[in-house]
Structure formats: structure tokens, C-alpha cells
Design an enzyme around this catalytic site. Structure first.
Site, PDB file in Angstrom:
ATOM      1  N   ASN A 162     -17.087 -18.025  -9.010  1.00  0.00           N
ATOM      2  CA  ASN A 162     -17.166 -16.455  -8.887  1.00  0.00           C
ATOM      3  C   ASN A 162     -15.822 -15.840  -9.492  1.00  0.00           C
ATOM      4  O   ASN A 162     -14.908 -16.380  -9.733  1.00  0.00           O
ATOM      5  CB  ASN A 162     -16.752 -16.099  -7.174  1.00  0.00           C
ATOM      6  CG  ASN A 162     -16.873 -14.782  -6.841  1.00  0.00           C
ATOM      7  OD1 ASN A 162     -15.810 -14.199  -7.029  1.00  0.00           O
ATOM      8  ND2 ASN A 162     -17.946 -14.012  -6.602  1.00  0.00           N
ATOM      9  N   HIS A 163     -16.354 -14.745 -10.375  1.00  0.00           N
ATOM     10  CA  HIS A 163     -15.162 -14.291 -11.138  1.00  0.00           C
ATOM     11  C   HIS A 163     -15.080 -12.837 -10.876  1.00  0.00           C
ATOM     12  O   HIS A 163     -14.788 -11.823 -11.693  1.00  0.00           O
ATOM     13  CB  HIS A 163     -15.779 -14.381 -12.494  1.00  0.00           C
ATOM     14  CG  HIS A 163     -14.424 -14.293 -13.520  1.00  0.00           C
ATOM     15  ND1 HIS A 163     -13.558 -13.264 -13.712  1.00  0.00           N
ATOM     16  CD2 HIS A 163     -14.191 -15.230 -14.608  1.00  0.00           C
ATOM     17  CE1 HIS A 163     -12.685 -13.745 -14.735  1.00  0.00           C
ATOM     18  NE2 HIS A 163     -13.391 -14.885 -15.091  1.00  0.00           N
ATOM     19  N   SER A 164     -14.999 -12.434  -9.496  1.00  0.00           N
ATOM     20  CA  SER A 164     -14.689 -10.989  -9.094  1.00  0.00           C
ATOM     21  C   SER A 164     -13.182 -10.976  -8.965  1.00  0.00           C
ATOM     22  O   SER A 164     -12.303 -11.776  -8.785  1.00  0.00           O
ATOM     23  CB  SER A 164     -15.456 -10.712  -7.685  1.00  0.00           C
ATOM     24  OG  SER A 164     -16.762 -10.775  -7.801  1.00  0.00           O
TER      25      SER A 164
END
Length: 268
Positions: A162-164
Site C-alpha cells: 500500500n502506498h498511501s
């Protein structure tokens, strides 16, 4: 599988906006965030050297990929999974009072030139827990990927993450955020950010000792290992015990954010 923990008393109405090219989650009310689909999922957690897959499935094999970060392929190519249309969400209420949203995507053979067709899912589960006498809200992100029945190849390269960006302060920058990492074992990289296979202690940071982020410095963006015994890390880590990766706190909001994972590494 990754988990994000934050005290319920710190929650407020979520918003999101685009800043410096990235989408930032500006609060802890994850139910709103999930419905807006601001979470970004990537096929590859970091870079593939020289824009190619080498020696898979046989030694000497080479599979060229799109280059989008210097000489390397970053996060799965130019049009990665974060830019694809995912099916969902499928909402499920669980017996313990929590609820989950499931998104799915079929990645065809040679999607961004990656061999092998995959069926992938990401499940976001929201639940409330009591930890050390404190009520907390927990967001669990669980990733799965398996070869599709129509895949012409019996293998595929995938390392989902996840790259939030979670922004827990009350200003437009991350300035003032207090950070504590549990393990300062840095995954050493070369001049173009490809791992060398070695580990070292990251300079200027101590395990378990908080430090503050400024508006631009320290600009770390490095990987840290929770274990150096990589040969014994299973392909599916969901059955492993979670390890705390990193803790965040911002004095202006009083929000704490703790990230834990069953994966062997994390990026700061």
C-alpha cells in the site's frame, strides 16, 4: 498483511486532497477513506533493476519491463495497479462487529509487460479494539494474488504493498510529526536505489528513540528490515505474528498511529 492502529478519541471527519502529486489521508476516519478509494495499491513494493526480470523461470532468462524511475521499473510500471479500475467494493459485516470492503482486479498476461495473469484482491477491514486499556480503531489491509486459470505462464512476479500517505497533523505538511521505528536495520541500496543484499544501521536514527519530521527533512525514503533471515520468510506471511514497524504521533492533534505487519520489511 498490514495493520494501522489509532485511538478512537482522535478520529475526526476524514478529508483528502492532492498535494505535491500524492494523495494524503488527512485523518483517521477510515470508513470515509475506503469509500473514496484513495488507497493506492502497487504490484511491486519497490524497484526492479534495469527495468527487467532476470533468471526467472530459468537462469539466463530476461523479460524487459517499462522503465519509469531512472534505469529501473518502479511499483509495477508506468500504468501500475494504482491506476487500474478495480472491481468493488463488496462490503461484508463480520461477526465481531467489524466490517470489511473487498476490491478485486484481474491483471492479464503482459500487463505492463509482466508475464503471467493474476487474480488479485485487497481487503480493508475496520474494527475497534481495546489495547492496554485504550480504545483504538484498527484498519487491516490484506493482500492476495494467485495465478489465473487463463495464465499462459506458471509463474509471476508480485510483491504488493500500500502506498498511501497518512497525514496526522493539522497543517499542510508533515512538520512536527514524531516518529519512532522499532528496528533501525536498513536495507542497503546502491546509487539507483537497488538493494545490494547487505544490511546496515541507518545513520542518525536510533531504534526506539523518537525523532521529529520537518517540512522537508529528514528525507529518508529507505527500507528497513524486521528480519535479516530472508531465506526463511514464507511466500504467504499472513499466518505469521505481526511485528510493530513504526509509530507516529503529532502533538497538535494528539493522534497516534501505529503500523504493524506480517511482512519482513517496511519503508519510511
Amino acid at each position: 498483511m498490514n495493520q494501522f492502529h489509532t485511538p478512537m478519541t482522535a478520529c475526526k471527519c476524514a478529508q483528502y486532497k492532492k498535494m505535491i502529486g500524492y494523495k494524503l489521508v488527512l485523518s483517521a476516519d477510515v470508513s470515509f477513506v475506503l469509500l473514496t478509494k484513495v488507497f493506492m495499491e502497487t504490484r511491486v513494493a519497490n524497484r526492479l533493476a534495469n527495468g527487467e526480470i532476470k533468471d526467472i523461470p530459468h537462469e539466463g532468462d530476461t523479460h524487459p519491463l517499462p522503465v519509469n524511475n531512472g534505469p529501473n521499473t518502479l511499483h509495477g510500471g508506468i500504468s501500475g495497479w494504482d491506476k487500474k479500475h478495480w472491481q468493488g467494493p463488496v462490503k461484508t459485516y463480520l461477526g465481531d462487529g467489524s466490517e470489511s470492503l473487498l476490491y478485486s482486479y484481474h491483471s492479464p498476461h503482459l500487463d505492463e509487460q509482466f508475464p503471467g495473469a493474476l487474480d488479485v484482491t485487497v481487503r480493508y477491514t475496520i474494527k475497534d479494539e481495546k489495547q492496554d486499556g485504550t480504545d483504538v480503531s484498527v484498519l487491516v489491509i490484506e493482500y492476495t494474488a494467485q495465478l489465473s486459470e487463463d495464465s499462459p505462464e506458471g509463474w509471476a512476479v508480485v510483491s504488493m504493498t500500500n502506498h498511501s500517505y497518512f497525514h496526522i497533523g493539522d497543517k499542510t505538511t508533515i512538520e512536527g510529526t514524531q516518529v519512532t521505528i522499532t528496528n533501525n536495520t536498513n536495507i542497503e541500496t546502491n546509487e539507483v536505489d537497488i538493494p545490494t543484499g547487505k544490511f546496515k544501521q541507518f545513520p542518525g536514527i536510533e531504534s526506539g528513540k523518537p525523532f521529529d519530521l520537518g517540512p522537508e527533512e529528514p528525507d529518508i525514503d529507505h527500507g528497513f528490515a524486521l528480519t535479516t533471515d530472508v531465506a526463511n520468510v514464507p511466500l504467504d506471511t499472513r499466518s505469521l505474528e505481526e511485528s510493530t514497524c513504526i509509530k507516529f504521533y503529532h502533538p497538535s492533534t494528539g493522534i497516534n498511529l501505529v503500523v504493524s505487519s506480517t511482512e519482513p520489511a517496511f519503508q519510511l
